[in-house]
Design a protein around this motif. Structure first.
Motif, short mmCIF file in Angstrom:
data_model
loop_
_atom_site.label_atom_id
_atom_site.label_comp_id
_atom_site.label_asym_id
_atom_site.label_seq_id
_atom_site.Cartn_x
_atom_site.Cartn_y
_atom_site.Cartn_z
N ASP B 165 0.88 -1.13 0.06
CA ASP B 165 -0.01 0.04 0.03
C ASP B 165 0.89 1.18 -0.23
O ASP B 165 0.48 2.27 -0.71
CB ASP B 165 -0.87 0.02 1.22
N LEU B 166 2.02 1.47 0.69
CA LEU B 166 2.49 2.51 0.86
C LEU B 166 3.46 2.76 -0.34
O LEU B 166 3.64 3.79 -0.75
CB LEU B 166 3.80 2.27 2.16
N ALA B 167 3.95 1.56 -0.86
CA ALA B 167 4.71 1.58 -2.07
C ALA B 167 3.93 2.18 -3.38
O ALA B 167 4.03 3.07 -4.13
CB ALA B 167 5.42 0.48 -2.31
N SER B 168 2.48 1.72 -3.28
CA SER B 168 1.69 1.83 -4.33
C SER B 168 1.09 3.43 -4.40
O SER B 168 0.81 4.12 -5.29
CB SER B 168 0.40 1.16 -4.47
N ALA B 169 1.29 4.07 -3.15
CA ALA B 169 1.06 5.28 -2.81
C ALA B 169 2.39 6.27 -3.18
O ALA B 169 2.37 7.36 -2.78
CB ALA B 169 0.68 5.57 -1.55
N GLY B 170 3.30 5.73 -3.55
CA GLY B 170 4.46 6.47 -4.20
C GLY B 170 5.50 6.85 -3.19
O GLY B 170 6.26 7.65 -3.34
N ILE B 171 5.54 5.71 -2.01
CA ILE B 171 6.40 5.82 -1.05
C ILE B 171 7.51 4.72 -1.20
O ILE B 171 7.20 3.68 -1.16
CB ILE B 171 5.84 5.99 0.38
N LYS B 172 8.69 5.29 -1.03
CA LYS B 172 9.74 4.20 -0.96
C LYS B 172 9.70 3.43 0.32
O LYS B 172 9.70 4.18 1.23
CB LYS B 172 11.27 5.23 -0.98
N THR B 173 9.74 2.25 0.24
CA THR B 173 9.34 1.54 1.32
C THR B 173 10.35 0.46 1.45
O THR B 173 10.70 -0.24 0.54
CB THR B 173 7.87 0.86 1.40
N TYR B 174 11.07 0.37 2.79
CA TYR B 174 12.04 -0.81 3.11
C TYR B 174 11.31 -1.65 3.83
O TYR B 174 10.57 -1.51 4.79
CB TYR B 174 13.11 -0.28 4.07
N LEU B 175 10.97 -3.00 3.19
CA LEU B 175 10.53 -4.00 4.01
C LEU B 175 11.74 -4.98 4.68
O LEU B 175 12.24 -5.63 3.86
CB LEU B 175 9.63 -4.69 3.05
N VAL B 176 11.57 -5.10 5.90
CA VAL B 176 12.55 -5.73 6.59
C VAL B 176 12.19 -7.01 7.19
O VAL B 176 10.91 -7.00 7.79
CB VAL B 176 13.21 -4.97 7.74
N GLU B 177 12.64 -8.28 6.73
CA GLU B 177 12.21 -9.50 7.32
C GLU B 177 13.45 -10.18 7.82
O GLU B 177 14.35 -10.41 7.16
CB GLU B 177 11.71 -10.33 6.13
N GLU B 217 11.78 -1.76 -1.46
CA GLU B 217 13.40 -2.32 -1.22
C GLU B 217 12.98 -3.43 -0.26
O GLU B 217 13.05 -3.22 1.00
CB GLU B 217 14.24 -1.38 -0.82
N LEU B 218 13.20 -4.75 -0.65
CA LEU B 218 12.97 -5.98 0.32
C LEU B 218 14.27 -6.28 0.75
O LEU B 218 15.35 -6.55 0.24
CB LEU B 218 12.28 -6.98 -0.51
N MET B 219 14.27 -6.25 2.22
CA MET B 219 15.52 -6.64 2.81
C MET B 219 15.27 -7.93 3.72
O MET B 219 14.92 -7.69 4.74
CB MET B 219 16.00 -5.61 3.78
N THR B 220 15.61 -9.17 3.13
CA THR B 220 15.21 -10.53 3.95
C THR B 220 16.46 -10.61 4.67
O THR B 220 17.81 -10.37 4.21
CB THR B 220 15.05 -11.77 3.05
N TYR B 221 16.16 -11.71 5.70
CA TYR B 221 17.56 -12.12 6.39
C TYR B 221 18.14 -10.84 6.91
O TYR B 221 19.48 -10.72 6.91
CB TYR B 221 18.39 -12.69 5.84
N THR B 222 17.36 -9.90 7.39
CA THR B 222 17.95 -8.46 7.97
C THR B 222 16.96 -8.16 9.40
O THR B 222 15.72 -8.51 9.38
CB THR B 222 17.75 -7.36 7.00
N GLU B 223 17.59 -7.71 10.32
CA GLU B 223 17.02 -7.26 11.54
C GLU B 223 17.47 -5.96 11.79
O GLU B 223 18.44 -5.31 11.47
CB GLU B 223 17.56 -8.23 12.53
N VAL B 224 16.28 -5.20 12.46
CA VAL B 224 16.47 -3.83 13.02
C VAL B 224 17.51 -3.91 14.11
O VAL B 224 17.34 -4.53 15.08
CB VAL B 224 15.12 -3.21 13.50
#
Lengths: 141, 674
Positions: B165-177, B217-224
């Motif tokens: 949703d965020l990305a489709s609203a034109g916002i750069k989104t970092y998705l961390v998993e 920007e998908l960031m798998t195997y990544t932690e905050v």
């Protein structure tokens, strides 16, 4: 010891994020507690200057409560640690001037602990009632 | 004392809140008392101060009485301070010339049966508020720009939806998993109730969309690792865990053209280390270099360095062309700057073995609902064939223990709350075994069937009609026959009022859910509180279920409280919408509670500099001596410095020492010392 009908003057400084919210939650849940405590809202217990406490006792407070977030939960990272450290200092000063340091209490009540807030209120009032009027309040008369 | 440039002219406005306040204390007495307070020129009462006519009373009174301070005695400032600040502003005053006395949440509601005590407390509260109002000053909120990017933590169905949703609203989104693949719990499920859609079939298109979206920007195997900053300007440090495998892009950066992992799996074939696959809940093996399941996204192998023996067989198998495996990589850190963050960190099952009476982990044929999902799933360890773990036989009589650890006040691992989706998935399980195994009979041991959603109750009827047996009673004990490994379930049929024991081939525990262990660390980093039951605390349970008390941090999915997939997706969309608002506005207003240095009083000792948790304070040289200087953009207004300053040289705006002292005096000296 103290008169049954005596209502102690207890002042509380509580943080906006945890204890104030917890106190509001106690209201929402209609948890009943004695009406002797007057709360002042601050943003963080870290804001509590030891002089506020000294001033309150000088003005004749019978008891004082400082309540903030649990350790690790502080909205401002570590204000509650800083406040807790100052409590040791102030309690020492109170003892040295002849006041029972149980008149000053610091508690940690989170935004979800309405029931605990009620218990804290009960207990602070009970403790101060046991101790009776502050010796300093005599000077206010 | 603060400079009293003008004579205080305060208006006090007392709200009845229907009977919420007026039913427990005397509004009339409080109003009369308020008029006697120094500086008060008008006192009004009204049924609902927050209503439009109520607010008009304030606006009109400001003009009529030339007020310079407004006190509203009503509910909590946490609820209506913004409302009344706007009214104050409409009346032509600076909106910080407003103070609230909380005579509802912290008075009438908690002293409902003490008319005298509550009235006297309300008078004190009004007096304290008036004392502060007399000393309020004009303040200007500070406006800061908002970074045009967002962070979503957790890529389950909630996190993915929020990110899309965020990305489709034109916002750069970092998705961390933190896991090597996105998909979360939903990817472990076989079918979803009540529609019986295949879970993977409806999830994988979303996973593909997430992988493809140009703004994600998908960031798998990544932690905050660390969070700094405030709404609009968070700086997030991310730990990219050493994966040991290069993506095609990473390979190209190293000069290996056309290299990187293509997911062929040659490496896993030669890997000699065998470990249980956590995705299959340990029921299937994986190698030290692995993917969770065939539909992972990104399709990229991962080396488990805890079990890798660095034999190098995989490196050879991968070959010189791809050169995708590097066993010497280490964790790397990356910083991203975002305006808002959404936490969608999900849940775990409780360690149901803690409920010893049901024998999970002691009896082979007692499994959890999640294990059932894997066993019945076509892509699972048994290829969708439900078998007994003890002997591989197909079970015919299967017991389902509902509320296994939910709605249970016995302590230990048990949880007092309802986990909300176990009833429905157990009904679905019952349907699945009747569909897949001819002659199989499910027995559901339940307390109540909570089928509250759209088409849920209808689904319940359908399962009843299909022949599932429902026994209303909590399972007291399960015993295993040591030779046949069959299980005897002891319960009470509370509808018939008689004890019951039934022999089952297999028992499925619909285990309760709990927050993830890492939720505690994450919530403290982001400054989010937790509810009594440990779930992350929303700003308001009804009116702000996606927000938190920390501005710019939002919640989605089960991490906020148990909910099923439709509710999770709905909340994720809500959170995405909320998180996109400040980003689209482009700036946020911060409350101007900053510290200020009174330079004449500052001795330049520098004690405050070390106290500040945000590094907002510095010593600078002015006129030949050191004084403290505040960087307002970093200051959050906690007042830790102001509480310590030995010289009283730090002024905490809106919570100044004279203001707080005036409040203390107002209570204890009855306003004697002005």
């Amino acid at each position: 010891m103290a008169d049954e009908n005596w209502n102690p003057k207890i002042i509380a400084i509580i943080c906006n994020w945890c204890s104030y919210a917890g106190a509001d939650l106690a209201g929402g849940a209609r948890i009943q507690y004695p009406p002797d405590i007057r709360a002042i809202r601050g943003m963080c217990t870290g804001r509590v200057d030891p002089l506020f406490i000294m001033k309150a006792f000088h003005d004749g407070a019978d008891g004082m409560l400082i309540s903030g977030c649990h350790f690790g939960d502080c909205h401002y990272l570590e204000g509650n640690y800083k406040c807790a450290k100052r409590m040791f200092l102030v309690k020492n000063v109170l003892k040295n001037i002849g006041l029972n340091d149980r008149r000053l209490r610091m508690t940690f009540v989170s935004a979800s602990e309405g029931a605990k807030w009620g218990m804290v209120m009960e207990d602070v009032v009970k403790t101060v009632k046991e101790l009776g009027p502050s010796p300093l309040s005599e000077y206010q008369k | 004392m603060a400079e009293a440039k003008e004579q205080p002219r305060i208006g006090v406005f007392i709200c009845h809140c229907g009977t919420n306040i007026a039913g427990s204390l005397s509004i009339e007495e409080v109003k009369e008392y308020a008029m006697t307070l120094p500086g008060v020129v008008v006192a009004e009462e009204y049924q609902y101060m927050c209503s439009t006519p109520g607010q008009s009373i304030i606006v009109d009174a400001i003009a009529e009485h030339n007020l310079n301070g407004v006190v509203v005695a009503a509910c909590s400032p946490r609820l209506h301070e913004p409302t009344f600040r706007i009214a104050t502003q409409e009346g032509g005053l600076n909106k910080f010339r407003f103070e609230m006395a909380n005579i509802r949440d912290q008075n009438s509601w908690v002293h409902m049966h003490d008319w005298e005590g509550a009235t006297s407390k309300a008078k004190d509260q009004v007096r304290i508020a008036v004392a502060k109002a007399r000393m309020l000053e004009d303040l200007e909120p500070k406006s800061v720009p908002v970074e045009h990017a967002a962070l979503v933590v957790g890529a389950g169905v909630g996190g993915m939806q929020a990110a899309l949703d965020l990305a489709s609203a034109g916002i750069k989104t970092y998705l961390v998993e933190k896991n090597p693949t996105i998909g979360g719990r939903m990817s472990q499920l076989d079918k979803t109730f009540p529609t019986l859609d295949c879970s993977q079939c409806i999830l994988t298109p979303k996973m593909v969309d997430v992988g493809r979206h140009p703004n994600i920007e998908l960031m798998t195997y990544t932690e905050v690792e660390n969070v700094e900053g405030y709404i609009g300007n968070f700086t997030i440090t991310l730990r990219k865990k050493a994966r040991g495998v290069l993506t095609p892009a990473e390979a190209e950066a190293r000069g290996i053209v056309g290299g990187g992992c293509n997911g062929c799996g040659d490496c896993a074939e030669v890997c000699p280390v065998i470990k249980p696959n956590p995705f299959e809940l340990g029921m299937a093996p994986r190698k030290a270099i692995y993917i969770y399941h065939p539909q992972v996204n990104p399709l990229l192998y991962t080396v488990d360095f805890d079990s890798c023996i660095k034999c190098g067989l995989c490196v050879t198998a991968c070959g010189e062309e791809k050169k995708a495996i590097d066993l010497d990589v280490v964790d790397t850190f990356e910083q991203v700057r975002v305006g808002t963050c959404i936490l969608a960190i999900g849940y775990d099952l409780i360690p149901i073995e803690g409920k010893k009476e049901w024998g999970y982990k002691r009896y082979d044929n007692v499994i959890t609902g999640l294990e059932f999902e894997r066993l019945i799933c076509a892509s699972g360890p048994t290829g969708g064939k439900l078998i007994r773990p003890s002997d591989g036989q197909i079970p015919k009589k299967i017991g389902f223990v509902l509320c296994a650890g939910s709605r249970d006040n016995t302590g230990g691992v048990a949880k007092p709350y309802c986990s909300r989706f176990c009833c429905m998935y157990s009904l679905k399980h019952a349907h699945q075994i009747m569909e897949k195994i001819p002659g199989a009979v499910p027995y559901l041991f339940y307390m109540d069937i909570r089928s509250f959603g759209k088409m849920y109750e209808e689904f319940y009827y359908r399962i009843q009609n299909e022949g599932a047996k429902f026994i209303r009673g909590r399972v007291a004990n399960i015993l295993e026959d040591p030779t046949s490994k069959n299980l005897t379930v002891f319960t009470e049929d509370t509808l018939l009022g008689r004890p019951l024991s039934l022999e089952m081939d297999m028992v499925v525990l619909a285990a309760a859910i709990q927050p993830k262990p890492e939720a505690e660390r994450i919530r403290q980093m982001f400054g989010v509180s937790k509810s009594q039951d440990g779930w992350l605390l929303e700003a308001h349970p009804k009116l702000n279920p996606c927000g938190t008390t920390t501005a710019g941090i939002y919640l989605a999915g089960v991490c906020q409280g148990p909910k099923d997939i439709p509710d999770t997706v709905a909340q994720a969309e809500g959170a995405a919408s909320a998180a996109s608002i400040p980003i689209h506005i482009g700036e946020v207003q911060l409350e101007p509670y900053f510290a200020q240095c009174i330079e004449e009083l500052c001795a330049g000792c520098g004690m405050c500099v070390n106290l500040c948790p945000y590094g907002a304070l510095d010593l600078v040289e002015k006129d030949g001596r050191d004084v403290m200087e505040v960087t307002e953009a970093k200051c959050k207004g906690c007042g830790t410095c102001g509480g310590f300053c030995p010289g009283g040289a730090i002024k905490m705006q809106h919570f100044t020492s004279p203001q707080i002292c005036a409040q203390i005096d107002a209570f204890l000296l009855e306003g004697g010392e002005q």
